[in-house]
Write a protein that holds these residues in place. Structure first.
Motif, short mmCIF file in Angstrom:
data_model
loop_
_atom_site.label_atom_id
_atom_site.label_comp_id
_atom_site.label_asym_id
_atom_site.label_seq_id
_atom_site.Cartn_x
_atom_site.Cartn_y
_atom_site.Cartn_z
N THR A 41 -1.13 24.88 46.30
CA THR A 41 -2.32 25.99 46.57
C THR A 41 -3.50 25.26 46.48
O THR A 41 -4.54 25.72 47.06
N LYS A 42 -3.86 24.19 45.75
CA LYS A 42 -5.12 23.55 45.61
C LYS A 42 -5.30 22.64 46.86
O LYS A 42 -6.50 22.42 47.20
N ALA A 43 -4.35 22.29 47.49
CA ALA A 43 -4.33 21.57 48.73
C ALA A 43 -4.71 22.49 49.98
O ALA A 43 -4.71 21.84 51.18
N GLY A 44 -4.65 23.81 49.62
CA GLY A 44 -5.24 24.72 50.81
C GLY A 44 -3.98 25.31 51.40
O GLY A 44 -4.02 25.89 52.58
N ALA A 62 -3.71 13.18 42.95
CA ALA A 62 -3.61 12.22 44.30
C ALA A 62 -2.65 12.90 45.27
O ALA A 62 -3.01 13.08 46.57
N ALA A 63 -1.70 13.66 44.81
CA ALA A 63 -0.84 14.39 45.61
C ALA A 63 -1.61 15.59 46.14
O ALA A 63 -1.28 15.81 47.30
N ILE A 64 -2.28 16.25 45.53
CA ILE A 64 -3.15 17.26 46.17
C ILE A 64 -3.90 16.90 47.16
O ILE A 64 -4.03 17.26 48.15
N ALA A 65 -4.76 15.51 46.98
CA ALA A 65 -5.55 15.14 47.95
C ALA A 65 -4.63 14.76 49.41
O ALA A 65 -5.20 14.93 50.28
N ALA A 66 -3.54 13.99 49.03
CA ALA A 66 -2.63 13.45 49.98
C ALA A 66 -2.26 14.91 50.98
O ALA A 66 -2.30 14.91 52.27
N TYR A 118 -3.10 16.48 55.10
CA TYR A 118 -2.02 16.79 56.09
C TYR A 118 -2.08 18.24 56.42
O TYR A 118 -2.00 18.56 57.58
N LEU A 119 -2.20 19.24 55.32
CA LEU A 119 -2.60 20.57 55.72
C LEU A 119 -3.55 20.74 56.79
O LEU A 119 -3.60 21.57 57.81
N LYS A 120 -4.51 19.98 56.43
CA LYS A 120 -5.98 20.00 57.26
C LYS A 120 -5.62 19.82 58.83
O LYS A 120 -5.77 20.40 59.72
N GLY A 121 -4.49 18.64 59.16
CA GLY A 121 -4.11 18.54 60.23
C GLY A 121 -3.17 19.44 61.01
O GLY A 121 -3.33 19.56 61.98
#
Length: 342
Positions: free
Chosen positions: A246-249, A327-331, A335-338
């Motif tokens: 969720t925090k990764a979007g 760091a997992a959230i950032a990774a 990917y989800l942005k792509g």
């Protein structure tokens, strides 16, 4: 085989006063303020208050994420050893695991299940584990059983039972559980400043990752696949993947499950049609084999993630409560942005 005399000697040596721990009904912090120094200090962990007259000296941890919480706090010298499978992850060789050096400093006690015999052999004064992360009523390895042996316990907050009779786990959002454990252990070991800096840094990393998430309200549906062919093991709202997704979007498709790690039916996965599947990479069945199964399993043929080959891999230590969660959230956010831009 351990003799009765050896067991008796070990039990005599191991008392809760070894780590200065005793169950207390005092309000949090009351005793430490009255003493005028750091100790005694009273903390609450999974609803149980414990007072420490001094910091534990011989901690045994169970599982990789739990060991790395201790490493992140710089507490290797307070550890008698750790129990965990092979800890190496796919990102260790890239220098993205700043706590991996701890494994070389602390004794690796076993790759197998933690047990009382191992704890006594290590002369542990505290065991840091979690429910279903070492502790379990079925195997008789519980904080209550250890207390009878004179050994204290600290329970991973992600794994707290969320009811007196329920086996469901989880009492707070996963990242809050991580921050809670860091701050609480900071008090126990008198490294509160170190814990505060870690939490501050982790919150900033999460905020930076969230700042990169487009503000268009478009959140790809994401399913976490842990393992299982007949029925998949996945994550509910109280396991690490929920906050990571969720925090990764992303939109965590199993967010309505008020538990941590749970089994669901494939029909539920199909019905919720995830656009991305995150694979938990661990165990004898690796990520590649898990992906091959997902891509070839007939019931999933029309699921968006499978049709579009949108599978992202994170390691086990990224997904359970650990200092690798930010760091997992950032990774995953990258990917989800792509995915959105395709």
């Amino acid at each position: 085989m351990r003799t009765a005399r050896t067991v008796t000697a070990l039990l005599a040596a191991l008392t809760l006063t070894g780590c200065g721990a005793k169950v207390s009904d005092a309000p949090d912090g009351k005793e430490s303020k009255a003493a005028g120094g750091h100790y005694p200090v009273t903390i609450e962990n999974c609803g149980v208050r414990t007072t420490y007259d001094k910091a534990p000296q011989r901690v045994v941890t169970n599982d990789v994420g739990i060991a790395e919480i201790m490493f992140a706090l710089g507490l290797e010298d307070r550890m008698a050893g750790y129990v965990a499978p092979d800890y190496r992850s796919s990102r260790d060789d890239k220098g993205e695991a700043p706590w991996k050096s701890g494994y070389g400093k602390v004794k690796w006690l076993s790759k197998k299940e933690i047990n009382k015999e191992l704890v006594l052999d290590a002369k542990a004064d505290l065991v840091f584990a979690g429910w279903n992360y070492g502790f379990g009523e079925g195997n008789g390895f519980t904080p209550e059983a250890l207390k009878k042996l004179g050994v204290g316990s600290y329970v991973l907050t992600e794994s707290c039972h969320n009811g007196t009779t329920s086996k469901a786990r989880g009492v707070m959002p996963p990242l809050e559980a991580l921050y809670t454990d860091l701050e609480t252990l900071g008090k126990v070991f008198d490294v509160e400043d170190r814990a505060a800096k870690l939490v501050e840094g982790f919150k900033k990393r999460v905020a930076d990752a969230q700042a990169q998430v487009p503000g268009d309200g478009r959140a790809p549906r994401v399913f976490l696949y842990d393992d299982g062919k007949d029925k998949p093991l996945t994550a509910g709202a109280f396991a690490g993947p929920h906050d990571i997704i969720t925090k990764a979007g992303g939109d965590h498709v199993m967010k309505d499950l008020k538990d941590s790690w749970v089994t669901v039916g494939w029909e539920t996965v199909v019905d919720r049609d995830p656009e991305v599947i995150v694979i938990n990479n661990y165990g004898e069945v690796g990520a590649e084999e898990k992906k091959k199964f997902l891509m070839s399993y007939p019931p999933l043929a029309n699921v968006s993630a499978v049709k579009n080959d949108r599978v992202f891999v994170l390691d086990y230590v990224d997904l359970v409560e650990s200092p690798r969660n930010p760091a997992a959230i950032a990774a995953l956010a990258a990917y989800l942005k792509g995915v959105r831009e395709r």
